[in-house]
Design a protein around this motif. Structure first.
Motif, PDB file in Angstrom:
ATOM      1  N   UNK A  99       0.689  -1.457   0.162  1.00  0.00           N
ATOM      2  CA  UNK A  99      -0.022   0.084  -0.034  1.00  0.00           C
ATOM      3  C   UNK A  99       1.071   1.207  -0.089  1.00  0.00           C
ATOM      4  N   UNK A 100       1.792   1.226   0.871  1.00  0.00           N
ATOM      5  CA  UNK A 100       2.797   2.521   0.859  1.00  0.00           C
ATOM      6  C   UNK A 100       3.435   2.484  -0.700  1.00  0.00           C
ATOM      7  N   UNK A 101       4.000   1.417  -1.245  1.00  0.00           N
ATOM      8  CA  UNK A 101       4.355   1.428  -2.512  1.00  0.00           C
ATOM      9  C   UNK A 101       3.370   2.284  -3.644  1.00  0.00           C
ATOM     10  N   UNK A 102       2.383   1.991  -3.367  1.00  0.00           N
ATOM     11  CA  UNK A 102       1.012   2.362  -4.265  1.00  0.00           C
ATOM     12  C   UNK A 102       0.878   3.760  -4.166  1.00  0.00           C
ATOM     13  N   UNK A 103       1.110   4.086  -2.691  1.00  0.00           N
ATOM     14  CA  UNK A 103       0.889   5.767  -2.529  1.00  0.00           C
ATOM     15  C   UNK A 103       1.815   6.448  -3.080  1.00  0.00           C
ATOM     16  N   UNK A 104       3.133   5.822  -3.204  1.00  0.00           N
ATOM     17  CA  UNK A 104       4.100   6.628  -3.871  1.00  0.00           C
ATOM     18  C   UNK A 104       4.183   6.578  -5.376  1.00  0.00           C
ATOM     19  N   UNK A 105       3.125   5.816  -5.953  1.00  0.00           N
ATOM     20  CA  UNK A 105       3.016   5.736  -7.595  1.00  0.00           C
ATOM     21  C   UNK A 105       3.528   4.382  -7.979  1.00  0.00           C
ATOM     22  N   UNK A 106       3.786   3.468  -7.200  1.00  0.00           N
ATOM     23  CA  UNK A 106       4.629   2.167  -7.554  1.00  0.00           C
ATOM     24  C   UNK A 106       3.299   1.215  -7.447  1.00  0.00           C
ATOM     25  N   UNK A 107       2.823   0.815  -8.624  1.00  0.00           N
ATOM     26  CA  UNK A 107       1.582  -0.162  -8.648  1.00  0.00           C
ATOM     27  C   UNK A 107       1.789  -1.590  -8.286  1.00  0.00           C
ATOM     28  N   UNK A 108       2.063  -1.848  -6.974  1.00  0.00           N
ATOM     29  CA  UNK A 108       2.124  -3.192  -6.661  1.00  0.00           C
ATOM     30  C   UNK A 108       0.878  -3.942  -6.336  1.00  0.00           C
ATOM     31  N   UNK A 109       0.353  -5.104  -6.841  1.00  0.00           N
ATOM     32  CA  UNK A 109      -0.783  -5.444  -6.457  1.00  0.00           C
ATOM     33  C   UNK A 109      -0.891  -6.024  -5.112  1.00  0.00           C
ATOM     34  N   UNK A 110      -2.000  -5.815  -4.419  1.00  0.00           N
ATOM     35  CA  UNK A 110      -2.151  -6.194  -3.132  1.00  0.00           C
ATOM     36  C   UNK A 110      -2.468  -7.477  -2.603  1.00  0.00           C
ATOM     37  N   UNK A 143       2.589 -12.289  -8.479  1.00  0.00           N
ATOM     38  CA  UNK A 143       2.427 -10.961  -8.419  1.00  0.00           C
ATOM     39  C   UNK A 143       2.818 -10.344  -9.678  1.00  0.00           C
ATOM     40  N   UNK A 144       3.813 -10.898 -10.355  1.00  0.00           N
ATOM     41  CA  UNK A 144       4.233 -10.278 -11.710  1.00  0.00           C
ATOM     42  C   UNK A 144       3.297 -10.607 -12.889  1.00  0.00           C
ATOM     43  N   UNK A 145       2.821 -11.666 -12.904  1.00  0.00           N
ATOM     44  CA  UNK A 145       1.837 -11.984 -14.039  1.00  0.00           C
ATOM     45  C   UNK A 145       0.379 -11.050 -13.735  1.00  0.00           C
ATOM     46  N   UNK A 146       0.254 -11.066 -12.274  1.00  0.00           N
ATOM     47  CA  UNK A 146      -1.177 -10.146 -11.985  1.00  0.00           C
ATOM     48  C   UNK A 146      -0.747  -8.735 -12.457  1.00  0.00           C
ATOM     49  N   UNK A 147       0.205  -8.225 -12.280  1.00  0.00           N
ATOM     50  CA  UNK A 147       0.503  -6.883 -12.857  1.00  0.00           C
ATOM     51  C   UNK A 147       0.629  -6.635 -14.208  1.00  0.00           C
ATOM     52  N   UNK A 148       1.085  -7.575 -14.987  1.00  0.00           N
ATOM     53  CA  UNK A 148       1.132  -7.571 -16.387  1.00  0.00           C
ATOM     54  C   UNK A 148      -0.333  -7.866 -17.080  1.00  0.00           C
ATOM     55  N   UNK A 161       9.442   1.912 -18.416  1.00  0.00           N
ATOM     56  CA  UNK A 161      10.031   2.229 -17.211  1.00  0.00           C
ATOM     57  C   UNK A 161       9.095   2.317 -15.985  1.00  0.00           C
ATOM     58  N   UNK A 162       7.990   2.672 -16.031  1.00  0.00           N
ATOM     59  CA  UNK A 162       6.919   2.270 -14.860  1.00  0.00           C
ATOM     60  C   UNK A 162       6.714   1.285 -14.668  1.00  0.00           C
ATOM     61  N   UNK A 163       6.397   0.411 -15.679  1.00  0.00           N
ATOM     62  CA  UNK A 163       6.238  -0.902 -15.520  1.00  0.00           C
ATOM     63  C   UNK A 163       7.325  -1.856 -14.858  1.00  0.00           C
ATOM     64  N   UNK A 164       8.388  -1.470 -15.278  1.00  0.00           N
ATOM     65  CA  UNK A 164       9.642  -2.227 -14.786  1.00  0.00           C
ATOM     66  C   UNK A 164       9.717  -1.777 -13.242  1.00  0.00           C
ATOM     67  N   UNK A 169       9.319  -3.326  -7.555  1.00  0.00           N
ATOM     68  CA  UNK A 169       8.827  -3.233  -6.282  1.00  0.00           C
ATOM     69  C   UNK A 169       8.112  -4.236  -5.733  1.00  0.00           C
ATOM     70  N   UNK A 170       7.313  -5.034  -6.611  1.00  0.00           N
ATOM     71  CA  UNK A 170       6.794  -6.112  -6.084  1.00  0.00           C
ATOM     72  C   UNK A 170       7.515  -7.250  -5.546  1.00  0.00           C
ATOM     73  N   UNK A 171       8.665  -7.498  -6.396  1.00  0.00           N
ATOM     74  CA  UNK A 171       9.613  -8.255  -6.065  1.00  0.00           C
ATOM     75  C   UNK A 171      10.352  -8.143  -4.745  1.00  0.00           C
TER      76      UNK A 171
END
Length: 324
Positions: A99-110, A143-148, A161-164, A169-171
Motif C-alpha cells: 500500500x505504501x508503494x502504491x501511495x508513492x506511485x509504484x503499482x504493486x498488486x496487493x 504478483x508479476x503476472x497479475x500486474x502484467x 520504465x514505470x512497469x519495470x 517493487x513487487x519483487x
C-alpha cells in the motif's frame, strides 16, 4: 398544659447528611482538579517525549507488550498456533508495504502479494526450506503476472520504465517481508526452535530498549542523520550493551549454549536490528512517508515494529543451523 416556648422559637433540627454531602462534593471537586492537573502534567511530558522520540511512548509501550505477548504466548503454549500469528503479521506487513508503494506511485498488486505472503507460512512450517523457496518464487511469479494482466487490460498503460518499477517493487516486497518472515517460521518449526524464536525476540527487545533508553538520556551524536535523525551513537552503544547481556542470559538459560555464544548472538542481532531499522527508514524516506501505516497507535504500522525482527530472524536461523 402548653410549652412556655412557642414552636417558632425552637432551634431547627440539625441535618448532618447535608454537611456530609457538602464535604463529599468538595472532596470530589478537589480530586477532579488534582486529576486534571496530573493529566495536564502527563500530557506535557508525553509531548516532550514524543517530540524527542517521534512516537507516543505510553501507546507504544502498551502495543509493544501486547504484540510480544501474543507472539510469545502462541510459541510457548502451542507452536502450530504461531502459524496463525505469523500469517497475520506477514500478510499485514506485505499489505502495508504494498500500500505504501502504491501511495508513492509504484503499482504493486496487493491481493496476490498478500496471498503469497500468507502461503509461505504453512509451506515453511510443514514443507521446510525447499517448499518455502518454491512458494516464494511462485508468489513472485503470481504478483508479476497479475500486474502484467492489469496493464494489458488497462486503457491507460504505464511506460516501460514505470512497469519495470512496478515489477521490481513487487519483487522487493516479497524479498523483504515474505522471505525474512519465512526464516522465523522455519526456525519455529525446528526441534526446540520455539525457544530460539522466543530467545532472539528477547534480544531484539533488549536492543530496542537499550537504544531507546540511552539515546533518550544521553543521545547527542546522530548516527545516520540523513536516514534516521533520531538514532544516535550513544543509543547504539546502549543497544550493544543491553543485547550482549540479554544474549548471554538467553544462551545460558534457554538455549543451552555458552556465554560466548550469547555475546556473538547479541552482537549479530544488534547489527541486524540496526540495519533493519535503518533499512525501514530508508524505505520510508524513499517513499516520502513517516510511517508505513497507522495501524498501531504510537507505533505506525506492523511493519514498523517488525523492522528489527525480520532480519534478526534470519540471523537466528543461521546460528541455529550452525549449532545443530
Amino acid at each position: 398544659m402548653s410549652d412556655p416556648e412557642s414552636a417558632g422559637d425552637r432551634p431547627a433540627p440539625k441535618r448532618p447528611h447535608r454537611d456530609f454531602d457538602a464535604r463529599a462534593r468538595a472532596a470530589r471537586t478537589d480530586f477532579e482538579l488534582q486529576m486534571r492537573a496530573r493529566k495536564a502534567e502527563f500530557d506535557a511530558r508525553n509531548e516532550v517525549l514524543t517530540a524527542r522520540t517521534g512516537r507516543n511512548l505510553p501507546a507504544a509501550i502498551g502495543v509493544g507488550l501486547l504484540f510480544a505477548g501474543v507472539m510469545l504466548g502462541s510459541l510457548l503454549v502451542w507452536t502450530p498456533a504461531f502459524m496463525a500469528v505469523a500469517a497475520f503479521l506477514i500478510g499485514m506487513g506485505v499489505y502495508e508495504l504494498a500500500s505504501a508503494m502504491r501511495f508513492s506511485g509504484r503499482d504493486v498488486p496487493r491481493i496476490p502479494s498478500v496471498i503469497a505472503g500468507i502461503a509461505i507460512v504453512p509451506a515453511a512450517f510443514f514443507g521446510g526450506p525447499e517448499t518455502a523457496l518454491l512458494t516464494l518464487l511462485g508468489g513472485i511469479v503470481l504478483v508479476s503476472i497479475w500486474r502484467l494482466v492489469e496493464v494489458a487490460a488497462a486503457r491507460k498503460r504505464p511506460t516501460g520504465a514505470e512497469l519495470l518499477l512496478d515489477l521490481t517493487s513487487g519483487l522487493f516486497v516479497q524479498s523483504y517481508v515474505t522471505l525474512l518472515g519465512a526464516c522465523v517460521v522455519l526456525l519455529s518449526a525446528e526441534r526446540a526452535g520455539a525457544l530460539w524464536v522466543v530467545g532472539f525476540i528477547i534480544v531484539v527487545a533488549a536492543v530496542d530498549t537499550g537504544a531507546y533508553a540511552t539515546g533518550l538520556t544521553f543521545g547527542k551524536h546522530p548516527m545516520a542523520p540523513r536516514i534516521s535523525p533520531k538514532k544516535t551513537w550513544e543509543g547504539f552503544g546502549g543497544s550493544v550493551l543491553a543485547s550482549v547481556i540479554a544474549g548471554v542470559l538467553v544462551a545460558w538459560l534457554m538455549l543451552g549454549q555458552g556465554w560466548w555464544f550469547g555475546v556473538i548472538l547479541g552482537l549479530l542481532i544488534t547489527a541486524s536490528g540496526t540495519v533493519g531499522d535503518l533499512t525501514e527508514s530508508m524505505i520510508k524516506r524513499d517513499l516520502g512517508i513517516k510511517d508505513i501505516s497507522s495501524f498501531l497507535p504510537g507505533h505506525g504500522g506492523l511493519l514498523d515494529r517488525m523492522d528489527s525482527v525480520l532480519p534478526s530472524g534470519a540471523v537466528a536461523l543461521m546460528m541455529f543451523l550452525m549449532v545443530h
